[in-house]
Design an enzyme around this catalytic site. Sequence first.
Site, PDB file in Angstrom:
ATOM      1  N   ASP A 100      -9.173 -28.134  -7.286  1.00  0.00           N
ATOM      2  CA  ASP A 100      -7.743 -28.446  -7.244  1.00  0.00           C
ATOM      3  C   ASP A 100      -7.513 -29.952  -7.131  1.00  0.00           C
ATOM      4  OD1 ASP A 100      -5.062 -27.882  -7.276  1.00  0.00           O
ATOM      5  OD2 ASP A 100      -4.940 -27.301  -5.166  1.00  0.00           O
ATOM      6  N   LEU A 115     -29.605 -20.974 -13.060  1.00  0.00           N
ATOM      7  CA  LEU A 115     -28.300 -21.040 -12.389  1.00  0.00           C
ATOM      8  C   LEU A 115     -27.349 -20.099 -13.118  1.00  0.00           C
ATOM      9  CD1 LEU A 115     -26.121 -22.382 -10.514  1.00  0.00           C
ATOM     10  CD2 LEU A 115     -25.810 -24.090 -12.315  1.00  0.00           C
ATOM     11  N   HIS A 165      -7.070 -33.074 -16.004  1.00  0.00           N
ATOM     12  CA  HIS A 165      -7.972 -31.960 -16.343  1.00  0.00           C
ATOM     13  C   HIS A 165      -9.191 -32.468 -17.107  1.00  0.00           C
ATOM     14  CE1 HIS A 165      -5.047 -29.291 -14.734  1.00  0.00           C
ATOM     15  NE2 HIS A 165      -4.154 -29.479 -15.688  1.00  0.00           N
TER      16      HIS A 165
HETATM   17  C1  IPE Z   1      -5.554 -22.670  -7.856  1.00  0.00           C
HETATM   18  O1  IPE Z   1      -4.916 -23.900  -7.859  1.00  0.00           O
HETATM   19  C2  IPE Z   1      -5.997 -22.323  -9.245  1.00  0.00           C
HETATM   20  C3  IPE Z   1      -7.056 -23.140  -9.802  1.00  0.00           C
HETATM   21  C4  IPE Z   1      -7.688 -24.114  -9.202  1.00  0.00           C
HETATM   22  C5  IPE Z   1      -7.443 -22.805 -11.137  1.00  0.00           C
HETATM   23  P1  IPE Z   1      -3.332 -24.024  -8.004  1.00  0.00           P
HETATM   24  O2  IPE Z   1      -3.038 -25.474  -8.005  1.00  0.00           O
HETATM   25  O3  IPE Z   1      -2.864 -23.233  -9.163  1.00  0.00           O
HETATM   26  O4  IPE Z   1      -2.822 -23.309  -6.667  1.00  0.00           O
HETATM   27  P2  IPE Z   1      -1.482 -23.529  -5.826  1.00  0.00           P
HETATM   28  O5  IPE Z   1      -0.346 -23.329  -6.784  1.00  0.00           O
HETATM   29  O6  IPE Z   1      -1.515 -24.918  -5.284  1.00  0.00           O
HETATM   30  O7  IPE Z   1      -1.553 -22.514  -4.744  1.00  0.00           O
HETATM   31  C1  IPE Z   2      -6.367 -27.647 -10.610  1.00  0.00           C
HETATM   32  O1  IPE Z   2      -5.649 -28.826 -10.539  1.00  0.00           O
HETATM   33  C2  IPE Z   2      -6.676 -27.227 -12.016  1.00  0.00           C
HETATM   34  C3  IPE Z   2      -5.911 -26.059 -12.499  1.00  0.00           C
HETATM   35  C4  IPE Z   2      -5.137 -25.318 -11.764  1.00  0.00           C
HETATM   36  C5  IPE Z   2      -6.020 -25.732 -13.911  1.00  0.00           C
HETATM   37  P1  IPE Z   2      -4.077 -28.831 -10.528  1.00  0.00           P
HETATM   38  O2  IPE Z   2      -3.606 -28.951 -11.932  1.00  0.00           O
HETATM   39  O3  IPE Z   2      -3.574 -27.661  -9.781  1.00  0.00           O
HETATM   40  O4  IPE Z   2      -3.767 -30.167  -9.747  1.00  0.00           O
HETATM   41  P2  IPE Z   2      -2.561 -30.427  -8.745  1.00  0.00           P
HETATM   42  O5  IPE Z   2      -2.627 -29.371  -7.683  1.00  0.00           O
HETATM   43  O6  IPE Z   2      -1.305 -30.324  -9.549  1.00  0.00           O
HETATM   44  O7  IPE Z   2      -2.820 -31.794  -8.212  1.00  0.00           O
HETATM   45 MG    MG Z   3      -3.118 -27.405  -7.820  1.00  0.00          MG
END
Ligand code: IPE
Ligand code: IPE
Ligand code: MG
Length: 227
Positions: free
Chosen positions: A13, A124, A30
């Site tokens: 995240d 792995l 990303h």
């Molecule tokens: C969880 O992260 C999903 C992934 C890392 C793929 P999100 O960014 O979607 O989760 P919330 O919305 O902060 O709970």
């Molecule tokens: C996690 O990073 C990746 C996915 C959920 C695809 P985020 O895109 O949720 O990053 P933040 O939480 O907005 O910083």
């Molecule tokens: Mg996120």
Amino acid sequence: MDNVPTHIAIIMDGNGRWAKKRGLPRLQGHYAGVNAVRRVIEASLDFNIKYLTLYAFSTENWDRPKKEVNGLMRLFPKVIEEEVNRLKTHKVRMRFLGRLKELPDKVQEKLYWIEEQTKNFEDLNLIIALNYSGREELIDAVNKAVREGKVVNEEIFKGFLYLPDIPDPDLLIRTSGEVRISNFLLYEIAYTELYFTPTLWPDFEKSDLIKAIKAYQKRERKFGKVN
Ligand code: IPE
Ligand code: IPE
Ligand code: MG
């Protein structure tokens, strides 16, 4: 390193915030996150981790801006294509977790292709959660059991999950400072050790993984018993 977790799961995240801090579009976060994925795979091979599960896209993530979702759906097959040789060299088996049938055909094709290409490797096991929801995994399992007319116990129920042969995670890491599970592996993390770090996913380095493993090694896992 001794006493490394057999199975590490990661909620990757913070990609969006990493990009925002730099005044970049979210997709750039990303793209940078992919490099962190490469680092973590390499480190896992170095430390002889047997299973690495990465949360890449949740069923809730479809509700993000169209541009971001489309960008991610283009990124997944592209990265698979780019990484296949490296994965084969390192004998990494790649598998996917989630409602794969709901992904775009082009993405699905690549997933099944790389699963096939790497199915005989076992140094792995790299598991990518894509279009994954912990609740849906449980609902899908219940419906499969009902269709087969089965009354379940823990062992039988496990057989109805998406990847029944994968052991439960020993350590779950979430980056970016959020302290929640966000619908990840709800059943499988019953006794998993949880580790949260403020590091944003694109900044996650081998040293961060070492820190998480060291923290894990200090935990006393009791599974409800008295040690
Ligand atoms: C969880 O992260 C999903 C992934 C890392 C793929 P999100 O960014 O979607 O989760 P919330 O919305 O902060 O709970
Ligand atoms: C996690 O990073 C990746 C996915 C959920 C695809 P985020 O895109 O949720 O990053 P933040 O939480 O907005 O910083
Ligand atoms: Mg996120």
